[in-house]
Design a protein around this motif. Structure first.
Motif, PDB file in Angstrom:
ATOM      1  N   ASP A 122     -47.359   0.210  36.577  1.00 27.50           N
ATOM      2  CA  ASP A 122     -48.108  -0.778  37.349  1.00 27.50           C
ATOM      3  C   ASP A 122     -49.389  -1.319  36.785  1.00 27.50           C
ATOM      4  OD1 ASP A 122     -46.084  -0.710  39.245  1.00 27.50           O
ATOM      5  OD2 ASP A 122     -47.317   0.559  40.678  1.00 27.50           O
ATOM      6  N   GLU A 123     -49.880  -0.366  36.117  1.00 23.55           N
ATOM      7  CA  GLU A 123     -51.396  -0.685  35.548  1.00 23.55           C
ATOM      8  C   GLU A 123     -51.428  -0.893  34.107  1.00 23.55           C
ATOM      9  OE1 GLU A 123     -54.437   2.120  36.814  1.00 23.55           O
ATOM     10  OE2 GLU A 123     -53.317   2.505  38.832  1.00 23.55           O
ATOM     11  N   LEU A 124     -50.630  -0.165  33.307  1.00 27.40           N
ATOM     12  CA  LEU A 124     -50.912  -0.049  31.871  1.00 27.40           C
ATOM     13  C   LEU A 124     -49.751  -1.048  31.256  1.00 27.40           C
ATOM     14  CD1 LEU A 124     -51.108   3.722  31.043  1.00 27.40           C
ATOM     15  CD2 LEU A 124     -52.863   1.966  31.489  1.00 27.40           C
ATOM     16  N   GLY A 125     -48.767  -1.489  31.931  1.00 28.76           N
ATOM     17  CA  GLY A 125     -47.750  -2.408  31.409  1.00 28.76           C
ATOM     18  C   GLY A 125     -46.721  -1.963  30.602  1.00 28.76           C
ATOM     19  N   ALA A 126     -46.256  -0.437  30.700  1.00 29.33           N
ATOM     20  CA  ALA A 126     -45.452   0.145  30.234  1.00 29.33           C
ATOM     21  C   ALA A 126     -43.813  -0.524  30.559  1.00 29.33           C
ATOM     22  CB  ALA A 126     -45.071   1.519  30.453  1.00 29.33           C
ATOM     23  N   VAL A 127     -42.896  -0.580  29.657  1.00 27.73           N
ATOM     24  CA  VAL A 127     -41.584  -1.333  29.957  1.00 27.73           C
ATOM     25  C   VAL A 127     -40.705  -0.272  30.390  1.00 27.73           C
ATOM     26  CG1 VAL A 127     -42.183  -3.121  28.300  1.00 27.73           C
ATOM     27  CG2 VAL A 127     -40.853  -1.166  27.657  1.00 27.73           C
ATOM     28  N   GLY A 128     -41.129   0.924  30.563  1.00 28.94           N
ATOM     29  CA  GLY A 128     -40.044   1.950  31.017  1.00 28.94           C
ATOM     30  C   GLY A 128     -40.780   3.444  31.076  1.00 28.94           C
ATOM     31  N   VAL A 129     -40.247   4.398  31.177  1.00 25.06           N
ATOM     32  CA  VAL A 129     -40.802   5.443  30.946  1.00 25.06           C
ATOM     33  C   VAL A 129     -39.915   6.445  30.039  1.00 25.06           C
ATOM     34  CG1 VAL A 129     -41.927   5.760  33.342  1.00 25.06           C
ATOM     35  CG2 VAL A 129     -39.295   6.744  32.820  1.00 25.06           C
ATOM     36  N   ARG A 311     -26.976  -7.366  14.718  1.00 25.97           N
ATOM     37  CA  ARG A 311     -28.330  -7.757  14.765  1.00 25.97           C
ATOM     38  C   ARG A 311     -28.524  -8.630  15.928  1.00 25.97           C
ATOM     39  NH1 ARG A 311     -32.121  -7.494  10.176  1.00 25.97           N
ATOM     40  NH2 ARG A 311     -31.158  -6.523   8.548  1.00 25.97           N
ATOM     41  N   GLU A 312     -27.658  -9.700  16.232  1.00 19.81           N
ATOM     42  CA  GLU A 312     -27.713 -10.530  17.620  1.00 19.81           C
ATOM     43  C   GLU A 312     -27.425 -10.006  18.590  1.00 19.81           C
ATOM     44  OE1 GLU A 312     -25.186 -13.723  16.738  1.00 19.81           O
ATOM     45  OE2 GLU A 312     -26.427 -14.642  15.279  1.00 19.81           O
ATOM     46  N   LEU A 313     -26.466  -9.094  18.438  1.00 19.01           N
ATOM     47  CA  LEU A 313     -25.891  -7.999  19.740  1.00 19.01           C
ATOM     48  C   LEU A 313     -26.920  -7.092  20.180  1.00 19.01           C
ATOM     49  CD1 LEU A 313     -23.662  -6.798  21.341  1.00 19.01           C
ATOM     50  CD2 LEU A 313     -23.346  -5.212  19.297  1.00 19.01           C
ATOM     51  N   THR A 314     -27.767  -6.339  19.334  1.00 18.65           N
ATOM     52  CA  THR A 314     -28.655  -5.395  19.863  1.00 18.65           C
ATOM     53  C   THR A 314     -29.785  -6.244  20.234  1.00 18.65           C
ATOM     54  OG1 THR A 314     -29.650  -5.069  17.566  1.00 18.65           O
ATOM     55  CG2 THR A 314     -27.755  -3.690  18.100  1.00 18.65           C
ATOM     56  N   THR A 315     -30.435  -7.159  19.646  1.00 19.56           N
ATOM     57  CA  THR A 315     -31.350  -7.811  20.132  1.00 19.56           C
ATOM     58  C   THR A 315     -31.199  -8.640  21.513  1.00 19.56           C
ATOM     59  OG1 THR A 315     -32.056  -8.381  17.727  1.00 19.56           O
ATOM     60  CG2 THR A 315     -33.040  -9.789  19.372  1.00 19.56           C
ATOM     61  N   ALA A 316     -29.919  -9.259  21.671  1.00 22.01           N
ATOM     62  CA  ALA A 316     -29.750  -9.801  22.824  1.00 22.01           C
ATOM     63  C   ALA A 316     -29.646  -8.708  23.916  1.00 22.01           C
ATOM     64  CB  ALA A 316     -28.484 -10.395  22.832  1.00 22.01           C
ATOM     65  N   ASN A 317     -29.116  -7.719  23.608  1.00 16.45           N
ATOM     66  CA  ASN A 317     -28.919  -6.530  24.450  1.00 16.45           C
ATOM     67  C   ASN A 317     -30.484  -6.045  25.019  1.00 16.45           C
ATOM     68  OD1 ASN A 317     -26.231  -6.445  24.723  1.00 16.45           O
ATOM     69  ND2 ASN A 317     -25.984  -4.944  23.305  1.00 16.45           N
ATOM     70  N   ALA A 318     -31.228  -5.826  23.931  1.00 17.45           N
ATOM     71  CA  ALA A 318     -32.534  -5.440  24.091  1.00 17.45           C
ATOM     72  C   ALA A 318     -33.343  -6.323  25.151  1.00 17.45           C
ATOM     73  CB  ALA A 318     -33.282  -5.018  22.726  1.00 17.45           C
ATOM     74  N   VAL A 319     -32.962  -7.580  25.068  1.00 17.33           N
ATOM     75  CA  VAL A 319     -33.827  -8.610  25.870  1.00 17.33           C
ATOM     76  C   VAL A 319     -33.420  -8.371  27.329  1.00 17.33           C
ATOM     77  CG1 VAL A 319     -34.171 -11.013  26.330  1.00 17.33           C
ATOM     78  CG2 VAL A 319     -34.258 -10.228  23.915  1.00 17.33           C
ATOM     79  N   ARG A 320     -32.190  -8.165  27.393  1.00 14.18           N
ATOM     80  CA  ARG A 320     -31.607  -8.095  28.671  1.00 14.18           C
ATOM     81  C   ARG A 320     -32.281  -6.769  29.326  1.00 14.18           C
ATOM     82  NH1 ARG A 320     -26.724  -6.898  29.697  1.00 14.18           N
ATOM     83  NH2 ARG A 320     -26.032  -6.367  27.603  1.00 14.18           N
ATOM     84  N   LEU A 321     -32.206  -5.669  28.663  1.00  9.28           N
ATOM     85  CA  LEU A 321     -32.920  -4.409  29.387  1.00  9.28           C
ATOM     86  C   LEU A 321     -34.140  -4.518  29.823  1.00  9.28           C
ATOM     87  CD1 LEU A 321     -32.607  -1.479  29.871  1.00  9.28           C
ATOM     88  CD2 LEU A 321     -33.084  -1.140  27.450  1.00  9.28           C
ATOM     89  N   LEU A 322     -34.971  -4.900  28.648  1.00  5.59           N
ATOM     90  CA  LEU A 322     -36.563  -5.069  28.786  1.00  5.59           C
ATOM     91  C   LEU A 322     -36.848  -6.120  29.789  1.00  5.59           C
ATOM     92  CD1 LEU A 322     -37.701  -4.775  25.102  1.00  5.59           C
ATOM     93  CD2 LEU A 322     -37.390  -3.086  26.813  1.00  5.59           C
ATOM     94  N   ARG A 323     -36.076  -7.293  29.903  1.00  2.09           N
ATOM     95  CA  ARG A 323     -36.316  -8.079  31.176  1.00  2.09           C
ATOM     96  C   ARG A 323     -36.045  -7.529  32.343  1.00  2.09           C
ATOM     97  NH1 ARG A 323     -33.992 -14.160  28.677  1.00  2.09           N
ATOM     98  NH2 ARG A 323     -35.632 -14.323  27.368  1.00  2.09           N
TER      99      ARG A 323
END
Length: 325
Positions: A122-129, A311-323
């Motif tokens: 909430d305060e530091l902007g972490a994308v997960g734990v 490369r395309e696969l893992t990047t697209a997957n990471a974008v989905r996870l982080l979003r």
């Protein structure tokens, strides 16, 4: 080795930071070397950025590796977690287009971990734990963690699990670095415990990232399924998962850190598919030359052995996870 100019930029979900004062704290607690390795690696923001630029990595998600921040004292662990998370947030603020971070939790200090998870997100902007596969010998399915999982589940939070040396490693490690094989077995042990007791069904919002190509999970999933069907109708899992482990594992996320080629990545994708596969370098514990070798092996072998552009696969997957997080 420099990445191909037209290759998709990578998102590194498994990247570590190592401030000197953190190393001093660990050494002061008796952890002179981490997990039986020859010594602590060096790390700096500038070195990390050079590693990223040389390998086509646009974003690295920073986390603290094993041994984490809990060296035996709850209060000191909570204070160290605050310090490393504040530092990571500062690095991300200074380089917002290059770094994100997972907030380190001081488990098994559950109350402090819950507070730090909320502060980090909430305060530091972490994308997960970030959590360890075990915390002072207690695995992640420990009932004491229920309130923490409930909070993270309600947020759909990403939980990056990093292996730790297991309790009793002195009897099992064969005097080898624990990161060689003990890490793989401890990750596997922790995930199987969560899968069998129904944690993932109780908290379906948890987005767990399992490192190192799923560790031993691709090899043992069928065996665990068999035991669930034939030999585990009663305690200790009487009200556990209603699904066999191989089904549950398809919902988790996996990074490719370690030795993905020629064997592990193929086994992982064969078990869970490729929609939750992520790139991970394991830098700074993996030195630059090793990271380059890992990426080269994926470039050379993925399309032939698995198919498609990793490369395309893992990047697209990471974008989905982080979003999602």
């Amino acid at each position: 080795m420099t990445h191909a100019p037209n290759s998709p930029a990578l998102i590194d979900i498994h990247a570590h930071f190592l401030p000197p004062w953190y190393v001093e704290e660990a050494v002061g607690a008796g952890l002179v070397v981490p997990d039986g390795t020859p010594g602590w690696p060096s790390w700096s923001v500038d070195d990390h950025l050079r590693l990223m630029d040389a390998n086509g990595i646009t974003t690295s998600v920073l986390s603290i590796s094993s041994p984490g921040v809990h060296f035996g004292d709850d209060a000191r662990a909570a204070a160290l977690a605050i310090r490393v998370n504040d530092f990571a947030a500062e690095v991300c603020a200074e380089h917002p287009d290059r770094f994100d971070f997972f907030a380190t939790l001081p488990l098994p200090a559950v109350d402090a971990s819950l507070a730090e998870a909320i502060r980090g997100l909430d305060e530091l902007g972490a994308v997960g734990v970030a959590v360890g596969s075990n915390a002072q010998g207690a695995y992640l399915n420990n009932a004491q963690n229920a309130e923490l999982w409930r909070e993270l589940d309600s947020r759909g939070a990403t939980v990056f699990m990093h292996p730790q040396s297991p309790a009793g490693w002195e009897l099992t490690s064969l005097d080898l670095p624990r990161s060689m094989i003990e890490f793989l077995f401890d990750s596997t042990r922790s995930v199987i415990a969560l899968a069998l007791d129904g944690t993932f069904e109780t908290y379906p919002g948890l987005q767990l990232v399992v490192p190192h190509c799923g560790a031993m999970l691709p090899l043992v999933a069928d065996r665990v399924d068999l035991f669930q069907k034939r030999m585990l109708p009663a305690a200790p899992y009487p009200a556990g998962s209603k699904r066999v482990a191989s089904e549950t594992l398809r919902d988790l996320w996996y990074d490719l850190a370690g030795t993905p080629m020629p064997t592990q990545a193929s086994a992982l994708v064969n078990l869970v598919g490729d929609s939750h596969v992520l790139f991970g370098s394991d830098h700074c514990f993996a030195p630059p030359a090793l990271v380059a070798e890992q990426i080269a092996s994926l470039d050379e072998q993925w399309r032939e052995r698995i198919g498609g552009d990793w490369r395309e696969l893992t990047t697209a997957n990471a974008v989905r996870l982080l979003r999602h997080s």
